[in-house]
Design a protein around this motif. Structure first.
Motif, PDB file in Angstrom:
ATOM      1  N   LYS A   1       0.850  -1.192   0.000  1.00  0.00           N
ATOM      2  CA  LYS A   1       0.000   0.000   0.000  1.00  0.00           C
ATOM      3  C   LYS A   1       0.885   1.242   0.000  1.00  0.00           C
ATOM      4  O   LYS A   1       2.010   1.192   0.498  1.00  0.00           O
ATOM      5  CB  LYS A   1      -0.885   0.043   1.257  1.00  0.00           C
ATOM      6  CG  LYS A   1      -2.046  -0.926   1.252  1.00  0.00           C
ATOM      7  CD  LYS A   1      -2.934  -0.687   2.467  1.00  0.00           C
ATOM      8  CE  LYS A   1      -4.156  -1.564   2.424  1.00  0.00           C
ATOM      9  NZ  LYS A   1      -5.067  -1.285   3.560  1.00  0.00           N
ATOM     10  N   LEU A   2       0.361   2.314  -0.524  1.00  0.00           N
ATOM     11  CA  LEU A   2       1.079   3.589  -0.450  1.00  0.00           C
ATOM     12  C   LEU A   2       1.106   4.055   1.003  1.00  0.00           C
ATOM     13  O   LEU A   2       0.080   4.053   1.684  1.00  0.00           O
ATOM     14  CB  LEU A   2       0.356   4.634  -1.321  1.00  0.00           C
ATOM     15  CG  LEU A   2       0.946   6.042  -1.320  1.00  0.00           C
ATOM     16  CD1 LEU A   2       2.330   6.051  -1.957  1.00  0.00           C
ATOM     17  CD2 LEU A   2       0.036   7.011  -2.069  1.00  0.00           C
ATOM     18  N   ASP A   3       2.287   4.437   1.493  1.00  0.00           N
ATOM     19  CA  ASP A   3       2.419   4.932   2.859  1.00  0.00           C
ATOM     20  C   ASP A   3       2.009   6.404   2.898  1.00  0.00           C
ATOM     21  O   ASP A   3       2.827   7.287   2.692  1.00  0.00           O
ATOM     22  CB  ASP A   3       3.858   4.772   3.327  1.00  0.00           C
ATOM     23  CG  ASP A   3       4.029   5.208   4.781  1.00  0.00           C
ATOM     24  OD1 ASP A   3       3.029   5.684   5.378  1.00  0.00           O
ATOM     25  OD2 ASP A   3       5.140   5.078   5.310  1.00  0.00           O
ATOM     26  N   ARG A   4       0.739   6.646   3.138  1.00  0.00           N
ATOM     27  CA  ARG A   4       0.228   8.016   3.052  1.00  0.00           C
ATOM     28  C   ARG A   4       0.724   8.900   4.186  1.00  0.00           C
ATOM     29  O   ARG A   4       0.614  10.121   4.122  1.00  0.00           O
ATOM     30  CB  ARG A   4      -1.305   8.023   3.001  1.00  0.00           C
ATOM     31  CG  ARG A   4      -1.847   7.301   1.773  1.00  0.00           C
ATOM     32  CD  ARG A   4      -3.256   7.736   1.363  1.00  0.00           C
ATOM     33  NE  ARG A   4      -3.629   7.064   0.129  1.00  0.00           N
ATOM     34  CZ  ARG A   4      -3.511   7.607  -1.096  1.00  0.00           C
ATOM     35  NH1 ARG A   4      -3.070   8.828  -1.245  1.00  0.00           N
ATOM     36  NH2 ARG A   4      -3.851   6.921  -2.171  1.00  0.00           N
ATOM     37  N   LYS A   5       1.247   8.284   5.254  1.00  0.00           N
ATOM     38  CA  LYS A   5       1.723   9.087   6.377  1.00  0.00           C
ATOM     39  C   LYS A   5       3.031   9.797   6.035  1.00  0.00           C
ATOM     40  O   LYS A   5       3.225  10.955   6.367  1.00  0.00           O
ATOM     41  CB  LYS A   5       1.918   8.209   7.623  1.00  0.00           C
ATOM     42  CG  LYS A   5       1.598   8.933   8.933  1.00  0.00           C
ATOM     43  CD  LYS A   5       1.638   8.005  10.126  1.00  0.00           C
ATOM     44  CE  LYS A   5       3.062   7.734  10.564  1.00  0.00           C
ATOM     45  NZ  LYS A   5       3.215   6.572  11.449  1.00  0.00           N
ATOM     46  N   ASN A   6       3.920   9.102   5.362  1.00  0.00           N
ATOM     47  CA  ASN A   6       5.252   9.664   5.131  1.00  0.00           C
ATOM     48  C   ASN A   6       5.524  10.051   3.682  1.00  0.00           C
ATOM     49  O   ASN A   6       6.626  10.440   3.353  1.00  0.00           O
ATOM     50  CB  ASN A   6       6.319   8.656   5.574  1.00  0.00           C
ATOM     51  CG  ASN A   6       6.205   8.377   7.060  1.00  0.00           C
ATOM     52  OD1 ASN A   6       6.109   9.300   7.856  1.00  0.00           O
ATOM     53  ND2 ASN A   6       6.175   7.113   7.422  1.00  0.00           N
ATOM     54  N   TYR A   7       4.499   9.960   2.839  1.00  0.00           N
ATOM     55  CA  TYR A   7       4.853  10.040   1.435  1.00  0.00           C
ATOM     56  C   TYR A   7       5.250  11.435   0.974  1.00  0.00           C
ATOM     57  O   TYR A   7       6.031  11.574   0.051  1.00  0.00           O
ATOM     58  CB  TYR A   7       3.792   9.388   0.553  1.00  0.00           C
ATOM     59  CG  TYR A   7       2.602  10.197   0.146  1.00  0.00           C
ATOM     60  CD1 TYR A   7       2.442  10.552  -1.190  1.00  0.00           C
ATOM     61  CD2 TYR A   7       1.624  10.573   1.055  1.00  0.00           C
ATOM     62  CE1 TYR A   7       1.327  11.258  -1.589  1.00  0.00           C
ATOM     63  CE2 TYR A   7       0.527  11.280   0.662  1.00  0.00           C
ATOM     64  CZ  TYR A   7       0.369  11.625  -0.650  1.00  0.00           C
ATOM     65  OH  TYR A   7      -0.721  12.323  -1.034  1.00  0.00           O
ATOM     66  N   GLN A   8       4.798  12.476   1.645  1.00  0.00           N
ATOM     67  CA  GLN A   8       5.207  13.826   1.218  1.00  0.00           C
ATOM     68  C   GLN A   8       6.726  14.017   1.184  1.00  0.00           C
ATOM     69  O   GLN A   8       7.259  14.607   0.269  1.00  0.00           O
ATOM     70  CB  GLN A   8       4.578  14.905   2.110  1.00  0.00           C
ATOM     71  CG  GLN A   8       3.127  15.223   1.779  1.00  0.00           C
ATOM     72  CD  GLN A   8       2.919  15.775   0.366  1.00  0.00           C
ATOM     73  OE1 GLN A   8       3.852  16.076  -0.355  1.00  0.00           O
ATOM     74  NE2 GLN A   8       1.665  15.880  -0.058  1.00  0.00           N
TER      75      GLN A   8
END
Lengths: 235, 235
Positions: free
Chosen positions: A211-218
């Motif tokens: 899954k895409l790691d939406r917490k750290n992806y920025q």
């Protein structure tokens, strides 16, 4: 409202939408058969005129929703086409948008009214006016944007395997990657979260879901640049 | 030409130009006093209407040439502003462009007709309509584009020192760099050719002049990303 600007020309203003989708194998675009004179019945991008009380963004959302039944779709204005002769009926400015949709969601809500069809980005019919140039520029913008934004994940299901992600990147960047190399570089971006379960449809051994790691992806997004074979050809 | 599209609204279409310049100390924008009703005499971007037989690119070049006397200027369409109420006179679509010019060249050819003035990007007067938002977006686009194109060098003389380049980068990216660190990173991009002569106006010791290496710069441009303190805030 005060008096109008005198002696100025006025033009119709349209939006045209380049709708990208991914079916697990090919990057595709959604085309419709044009319903208007001139060139009625010819393949075309989905478009329409900007009405009196709406912005171009609103017009693009309205038109995409009428076609696909989908709202809250990723959509981005990328260029305005203004050649005086681009529309043979009368001078029309076209503000072009690209959108990314999940083909599966679309299938559930498609409107039949527009005779819409998905075509591979590698092989689609000739389009009217300057729509061919619009598709070309939209694809370049997609390549560019995807080096630093998680937009390609909009085209994938929530859980995906590395082979599926690789196939999508290969289509978008018109290249092929070595499998081990792609996986290593992609995992090193820190963008992906490994899941416990596997997709076993492709092979006996199976492939882990991610899954895409939406917490750290920025913080990590620009690392996708490492994956692009020649950043300077698109940046 | 065939019959027009029936029952469609038509709007005036304008271009607005965000003109960036650099005077060796500050990144600046060129503003004019508006010559039209409404808001006549207020500070505004330089703009004008797209005429019947020209594209928006041609209109933007024409308007910039009338203001500055300059042709062959770097100019790029970046966004089209379409809010129905953005122009209080009548509905007008505005296609926004940014351009980069060498302030010194401009000074030799300026037209007095427009009451144009340079303002620091950090401190300029309130602008009409949505021109404030246009400037903001143009600056972001400049930051974005400059990570992968040599466009900032358009703002510099042919030969420049590292302190001058650093000052420009600091203004564009709204940051300050450690001098040694900036020089080291910039030289490691392989973009610069050291000259034999020095600029001695700033100090007794002087600073070497550099030129952009136009032969090899395509391969090396994306390395400028290393210089940007937080690529994800702009990419």
């Amino acid at each position: 409202m005060a008096a109008k600007y005198s002696n100025q020309s006025r033009y119709t203003v349209a939006v045209d939408c380049i709708v990208f989708g991914y079916d697990g194998k090919n990057l595709k675009i959604l085309l419709v058969k044009r319903a208007l004179i001139p060139l009625k019945g010819r393949w075309s991008l989905m478009g329409g005129f900007v009405a009196k009380n709406e912005s171009a963004d609103q017009a693009a959302s309205r038109i995409l929703a009428a076609l696909t039944g989908l709202t809250n779709v990723y959509q981005e204005q990328f260029y305005t086409f203004t050649d005086p002769g681009r529309d043979t009926q009368e001078r029309t400015i076209s503000i072009a948008y690209f959108s990314l949709i999940d083909i599966k969601k679309y299938k559930e809500s498609i409107s039949d009214a527009y005779q819409a069809e998905w075509f591979s980005i590698k092989d689609f019919p000739n389009l009217i006016f300057d729509h061919q140039a619009m598709v070309k520029m939209a694809k370049k913008r997609l390549q560019y944007k995807a080096t630093s934004h998680a937009i390609l994940f909009e085209l994938l299901p929530d859980k995906f395997t590395l082979p599926l992600l690789q196939s999508l990147f290969e289509d978008v960047y018109e290249t092929s990657f070595d499998k081990g190399n792609f996986s290593r570089k992609m995992l090193s971006t820190g963008l992906l979260l490994k899941q416990r379960d596997k997709d076993k449809t492709g092979s006996k051994k199976g492939a882990y879901f991610y899954k895409l790691d939406r917490k750290n992806y920025q913080q990590n997004l620009h690392k996708i640049l490492k994956l692009v074979p020649n950043p300077n050809s698109i940046l």
